[in-house]
Design an enzyme around this catalytic site. Structure first.
Site, PDB file in Angstrom:
ATOM      1  N   GLU A  46      47.193  64.432  88.825  1.00 12.40           N
ATOM      2  CA  GLU A  46      48.077  65.582  89.019  1.00 12.40           C
ATOM      3  C   GLU A  46      47.705  66.712  88.047  1.00 12.40           C
ATOM      4  O   GLU A  46      47.691  67.889  88.411  1.00 12.40           O
ATOM      5  CB  GLU A  46      49.532  65.177  88.800  1.00 12.40           C
ATOM      6  N   TYR A  47      47.405  66.338  86.800  1.00 13.49           N
ATOM      7  CA  TYR A  47      46.978  67.314  85.787  1.00 13.49           C
ATOM      8  C   TYR A  47      45.658  67.952  86.209  1.00 13.49           C
ATOM      9  O   TYR A  47      45.484  69.174  86.119  1.00 13.49           O
ATOM     10  CB  TYR A  47      46.836  66.616  84.432  1.00 13.49           C
ATOM     11  N   ASP A  48      44.721  67.118  86.671  1.00  3.96           N
ATOM     12  CA  ASP A  48      43.415  67.632  87.108  1.00  3.96           C
ATOM     13  C   ASP A  48      43.562  68.634  88.253  1.00  3.96           C
ATOM     14  O   ASP A  48      42.816  69.620  88.331  1.00  3.96           O
ATOM     15  CB  ASP A  48      42.497  66.484  87.540  1.00  3.96           C
ATOM     16  N   SER A  93      35.795  69.559  75.066  1.00  4.73           N
ATOM     17  CA  SER A  93      36.065  68.645  76.179  1.00  4.73           C
ATOM     18  C   SER A  93      34.950  68.782  77.210  1.00  4.73           C
ATOM     19  O   SER A  93      34.042  69.604  77.057  1.00  4.73           O
ATOM     20  CB  SER A  93      37.415  68.979  76.812  1.00  4.73           C
ATOM     21  N   LEU A  94      35.016  67.984  78.270  1.00  7.28           N
ATOM     22  CA  LEU A  94      33.996  67.998  79.314  1.00  7.28           C
ATOM     23  C   LEU A  94      34.547  68.599  80.597  1.00  7.28           C
ATOM     24  O   LEU A  94      35.727  68.434  80.914  1.00  7.28           O
ATOM     25  CB  LEU A  94      33.515  66.570  79.605  1.00  7.28           C
ATOM     26  N   GLU A 127      27.580  56.703  80.798  1.00 13.08           N
ATOM     27  CA  GLU A 127      28.459  55.811  80.036  1.00 13.08           C
ATOM     28  C   GLU A 127      29.861  55.845  80.615  1.00 13.08           C
ATOM     29  O   GLU A 127      30.248  56.837  81.252  1.00 13.08           O
ATOM     30  CB  GLU A 127      28.496  56.219  78.564  1.00 13.08           C
ATOM     31  N   LYS A 129      33.784  56.467  80.849  1.00  9.16           N
ATOM     32  CA  LYS A 129      34.687  57.427  80.197  1.00  9.16           C
ATOM     33  C   LYS A 129      35.925  56.665  79.738  1.00  9.16           C
ATOM     34  O   LYS A 129      36.819  56.371  80.533  1.00  9.16           O
ATOM     35  CB  LYS A 129      35.060  58.553  81.156  1.00  9.16           C
ATOM     36  N   ASP A 131      39.439  55.725  78.335  1.00  3.39           N
ATOM     37  CA  ASP A 131      40.736  56.397  78.366  1.00  3.39           C
ATOM     38  C   ASP A 131      41.493  56.077  77.079  1.00  3.39           C
ATOM     39  O   ASP A 131      42.261  55.117  77.002  1.00  3.39           O
ATOM     40  CB  ASP A 131      41.536  55.935  79.592  1.00  3.39           C
ATOM     41  N   ARG A 150      41.008  65.127  67.679  1.00  2.00           N
ATOM     42  CA  ARG A 150      40.406  66.325  68.254  1.00  2.00           C
ATOM     43  C   ARG A 150      41.244  67.574  67.969  1.00  2.00           C
ATOM     44  O   ARG A 150      40.716  68.650  67.743  1.00  2.00           O
ATOM     45  CB  ARG A 150      40.273  66.158  69.777  1.00  2.00           C
ATOM     46  N   GLU A 187      35.931  57.321  70.762  1.00  2.00           N
ATOM     47  CA  GLU A 187      37.255  57.142  71.360  1.00  2.00           C
ATOM     48  C   GLU A 187      37.910  55.888  70.798  1.00  2.00           C
ATOM     49  O   GLU A 187      37.296  54.815  70.778  1.00  2.00           O
ATOM     50  CB  GLU A 187      37.109  57.007  72.882  1.00  2.00           C
ATOM     51  N   TYR A 239      30.229  57.651  70.635  1.00  2.00           N
ATOM     52  CA  TYR A 239      29.311  58.118  71.671  1.00  2.00           C
ATOM     53  C   TYR A 239      28.590  59.417  71.321  1.00  2.00           C
ATOM     54  O   TYR A 239      27.705  59.850  72.048  1.00  2.00           O
ATOM     55  CB  TYR A 239      30.021  58.286  73.015  1.00  2.00           C
ATOM     56  N   LYS A 327      35.101  61.865  87.451  1.00  2.00           N
ATOM     57  CA  LYS A 327      36.375  61.145  87.461  1.00  2.00           C
ATOM     58  C   LYS A 327      36.506  60.256  88.699  1.00  2.00           C
ATOM     59  O   LYS A 327      36.047  60.608  89.789  1.00  2.00           O
ATOM     60  CB  LYS A 327      37.552  62.137  87.426  1.00  2.00           C
ATOM     61  N   CYS A 421      76.090  46.093  85.080  1.00  2.00           N
ATOM     62  CA  CYS A 421      74.902  45.248  85.193  1.00  2.00           C
ATOM     63  C   CYS A 421      75.016  44.306  86.396  1.00  2.00           C
ATOM     64  O   CYS A 421      76.013  43.591  86.522  1.00  2.00           O
ATOM     65  CB  CYS A 421      74.721  44.430  83.913  1.00  2.00           C
ATOM     66  N   CYS A 424      75.358  40.532  84.938  1.00  2.00           N
ATOM     67  CA  CYS A 424      76.507  40.006  84.184  1.00  2.00           C
ATOM     68  C   CYS A 424      77.767  40.861  84.317  1.00  2.00           C
ATOM     69  O   CYS A 424      78.818  40.481  83.809  1.00  2.00           O
ATOM     70  CB  CYS A 424      76.146  39.844  82.707  1.00  2.00           C
ATOM     71  N   CYS A 439      71.829  47.514  79.898  1.00  2.00           N
ATOM     72  CA  CYS A 439      73.041  46.695  79.951  1.00  2.00           C
ATOM     73  C   CYS A 439      73.555  46.445  78.544  1.00  2.00           C
ATOM     74  O   CYS A 439      72.790  46.094  77.648  1.00  2.00           O
ATOM     75  CB  CYS A 439      72.707  45.368  80.641  1.00  2.00           C
ATOM     76  N   CYS A 445      74.529  38.568  78.691  1.00  2.00           N
ATOM     77  CA  CYS A 445      73.745  38.791  79.911  1.00  2.00           C
ATOM     78  C   CYS A 445      72.676  37.719  80.085  1.00  2.00           C
ATOM     79  O   CYS A 445      71.825  37.544  79.209  1.00  2.00           O
ATOM     80  CB  CYS A 445      73.092  40.168  79.859  1.00  2.00           C
TER      81      CYS A 445
END
Length: 690
Positions: A46-48, A93-94, A127, A129, A131, A150, A187, A239, A327, A421, A424, A439, A445
């Site tokens: 979503e960010y990308d 960044s890349l 290589e 990537k 995370d 960074r 990383e 790296y 990606k 709950c 319980c 709860c 519980c």
């Protein structure tokens, strides 16, 4: 129509300008959430998508590019609380690619820039990537001296002490061709196996769970207290390099071989690729392997191997021309939600789960997906009967990405979160700044019983030797234990059964019951409070409560009064949310019954301070303004050592207000309430400091 839904090629100049401003603000918020808070608000894909839209608009309307906008930024500014580190060689960044044909465009672009023909040799190092969280480790004369995140690419956060706790990072480099100065970059990550163990421990302690290994690694590395980092199992891969006094290698491949000989870890999946077909095959191969790796990867990285080529290619704004990230696509499928149910965790946290019509997502059959919390359900408007897109986040945890509204049933109704709950019947509560509901049944519980029993007898709680995790689980399965109360009836009800059980002899049975009897004879109040497993109450908070209320009877009586909240938040170290958790726990009738029964079975020793009595013992003090001869934390520490209670706000229960320079409204509040006001000199006299 929202501008976000208009294709880039259809935007007018005015619309494009508004959209770029909107994207800049939104991406800045997401950068802070990801890089500073280690709590991303969006999935990577979503960010990308937001980044790609921003880049596409800038490409079509270059005259609208915002100075210092998303295209010029790397990461986020260093967070408060960390010292700053200047990175003389920026950590950039890349750029990203997402399709196979993008590989060919990338290599063709490099050949054109270097004026190479299709027959000229052009090798790449490929290589995985990783995370995780980027780091830079500075070595001088082979000795590790400084660590940094960074940050924004030029100013990072000083994480020297934290990096030193990671076993993978050598404190001294040993080997050949070690420069006088070199920054090793890579990383920090958390292995999947260590991530699951960490979340299991977090759940047992009633702490928040990490969403994924990347968040866990980043959150662990960026702790202000290195002791916490040391308790987490972190790993790292290197790296590249930053500032260096002398370069003795001529290629990326040589550099990696060299640092490996210095005992710096590098990925075993690194490979030199000679052709475009090699790069494509590497990408496909890593995509197939990623589920079997013990660490998360979200793509692969291609780097020009020759160092002289890298220097010639140089950089464009925030990324190098000679490297790119390819990606992996999100693995998604479409299915229908049959039912939404509430799963009660072992610490009482509610997790809404969608039961799905089984669907194959990336080679795995998925029939359930987490909905995270009520906020997530409301934000995406997820309902029973909805057709949804499901994605395997990190190829591990299935989640609902979005609802296909065109396929929503006509009689669809929003999901209603339970107020009690389902296990319980206890009250369900939610803190103001927390996403989760939980709860309050606690000791009652059934879903929480086993883990709470383990906590109750643990070393830092009642410390009953012989009742370890395995025995708690066994006795629970045999229905001998359903509540902490049952522990103190084990001898009476099951001594003979235990003697007849394989693995239990007279000595071990006798030792167990002696340990239980010892606890019954005398248990310190702070250990008993901690053993109750109240949400957010750790050892230090349990001790604060014991110091303040002195007996369990006082605590139970006072926290049920109307003035309980005011009283609790005036204890230095207890905030409003924690105070409400305490009140909610003791308000629950089931918990009252269990605690009352335990007080009849155990002698709970009233809290006795080992501090020598002074003129401040038992007094409540509030500090305001800037002190001249000591810092505020030092003053608080001295007051506590003298037996005083330190509060953050003035109330009728305050005994003294100590005024420093530029005192604020607390001084006038104290005057209105007739509270004694001390200057710094008066305070030092009461402490008998000369």
């Amino acid at each position: 129509m929202s501008l976000r839904k208009i294709p880039v090629q259809e935007l007018s100049l005015e619309e494009a300008q508004k959209e770029l401003i909107s994207l800049a603000k939104e991406l800045a918020q997401h950068d802070i959430a990801y890089y500073q808070n280690d709590a991303p608000l969006l999935a990577d894909w979503e960010y990308d998508e937001l980044k790609r839209r921003n880049e596409a608009i800038e490409k079509r309307f270059p005259q609208l590019i915002i100075a210092n906008g998303p295209s010029f930024k790397v990461g986020a500014s260093a967070a408060e609380g960390f010292s700053k580190v200047e990175l003389k060689v920026p950590m950039l960044s890349l750029s990203n690619i997402f399709k196979e044909e993008d590989i060919f465009e990338f290599t063709d672009r490099i050949r054109r820039f270097l004026n190479l023909s299709s027959h000229d040799e052009l090798d790449f190092v490929a290589e995985p990537k990783i995370d995780g969280l980027s780091f830079s480790a500075r070595y001088e004369n082979g000795v590790f001296v400084k660590g940094s995140t960074r940050g924004d690419g030029t100013i990072g956060e000083d994480i020297t002490d934290n990096l030193q706790t990671i076993p993978d990072l050598p404190q001294k480099l040993i080997g050949k061709d070690i420069p006088e100065l070199i920054e090793i970059r890579g990383e920090v990550y958390m292995r999947k196996s260590d991530f699951y163990e960490l979340n299991k421990a977090q759940e047992q302690e009633g702490k928040r769970l990490f969403a994924n290994p990347r968040n866990a690694a980043a959150g662990s590395l960026r702790q202000l207290d290195p002791k916490i980092t040391a308790q987490r199992k972190l790993s790292l891969f290197a790296y590249t390099y930053g500032e260096v006094s002398q370069i003795s290698w001529s290629s990326q491949q040589e550099f990696l071989a060299l640092i490996k000989n210095w005992s710096i870890p590098i990925s075993s999946e690194i490979k030199v690729c000679h052709t475009n077909e090699d790069l494509v095959n590497y990408y496909i191969n890593m995509g197939q392997k990623r589920a079997d790796l013990d660490y998360d990867i979200d793509g692969v990285v291609y780097k020009v191997n020759r160092l002289d080529y890298q220097k010639r290619l140089g950089f464009i704004t925030r990324s190098p021309r000679w490297a790119i990230a390819h990606k992996f696509p999100a693995q998604q499928a479409q299915t229908r939600i049959k039912k939404i149910r509430i799963q009660v965790g072992r610490t009482g946290v509610f997790t809404p789960v969608a039961d799905l019509e089984p669907i194959n997502v990336g080679g795995v059959m998925v029939s359930h997906a987490t909905l995270h919390n009520m906020d997530e359900i409301e934000r995406k408007d997820i309902r029973e009967g909805d057709t949804v897109i499901v994605q395997r986040a990190g190829d591990v945890i299935p989640q609902v990405v979005q609802v296909i509204l065109d396929k929503r049933p006509i009689n669809s109704q929003p999901f209603s979160f339970p107020t009690h709950c389902p296990e319980c019947g206890s009250l369900v509560v939610r803190e103001e700044d927390e996403a989760a509901h939980y709860c309050t049944g606690g000791l009652f519980c059934p879903k929480q019983v086993v883990e709470r029993l383990k906590h109750f007898v643990s070393r830092d709680a009642l410390d009953i030797e012989g009742l370890g995790k395995k025995n708690i689980e066994t006795f629970f399965d045999w229905k001998w234990l359903n509540s902490p109360i049952d522990i103190f009836y084990l001898k009476e009800k099951h001594e003979q059964d235990l003697l007849n059980t394989e693995g239990w002899g007279h000595k071990s049975v006798s030792n167990l019951f002696d340990a239980i009897h010892k606890v019954q004879q005398n248990t310190p109040l702070d250990k008993f409070i901690f053993a109750l497993g109240i949400h957010q109450i750790g050892q230090s908070t349990a001790r604060l409560l014991a110091e303040h209320y002195e007996t369990i009877e006082n605590l139970m009586e006072e926290v049920q009064k109307e003035t309980a909240l005011e009283d609790l938040i005036h204890i230095d170290g207890i905030g409003q949310n924690t105070a409400l958790d305490i009140i909610d726990f003791f308000k629950e009738p089931h918990n009252q019954e269990v605690v009352q029964s335990l007080t009849n079975l155990i002698h709970i020793e009233p809290f006795k301070s080992n501090k020598q009595k002074t003129s401040l013992t038992g007094k409540t003090i509030v500090f305001t303004g800037t002190l001249e001869t000591m810092t505020r934390p030092e003053a608080k520490s001295l007051a506590l050592a003298a037996g005083a209670k330190v509060s953050g706000s003035v109330s009728s229960k305050t005994d003294f207000v100590v005024l420093g320079q530029d005192a604020g409204s607390k001084a006038s509040q104290a005057q209105k309430l007739g509270i004694s006001i001390l200057n710094e000199k008066d305070f030092r006299k009461m402490l008998e400091i000369i």
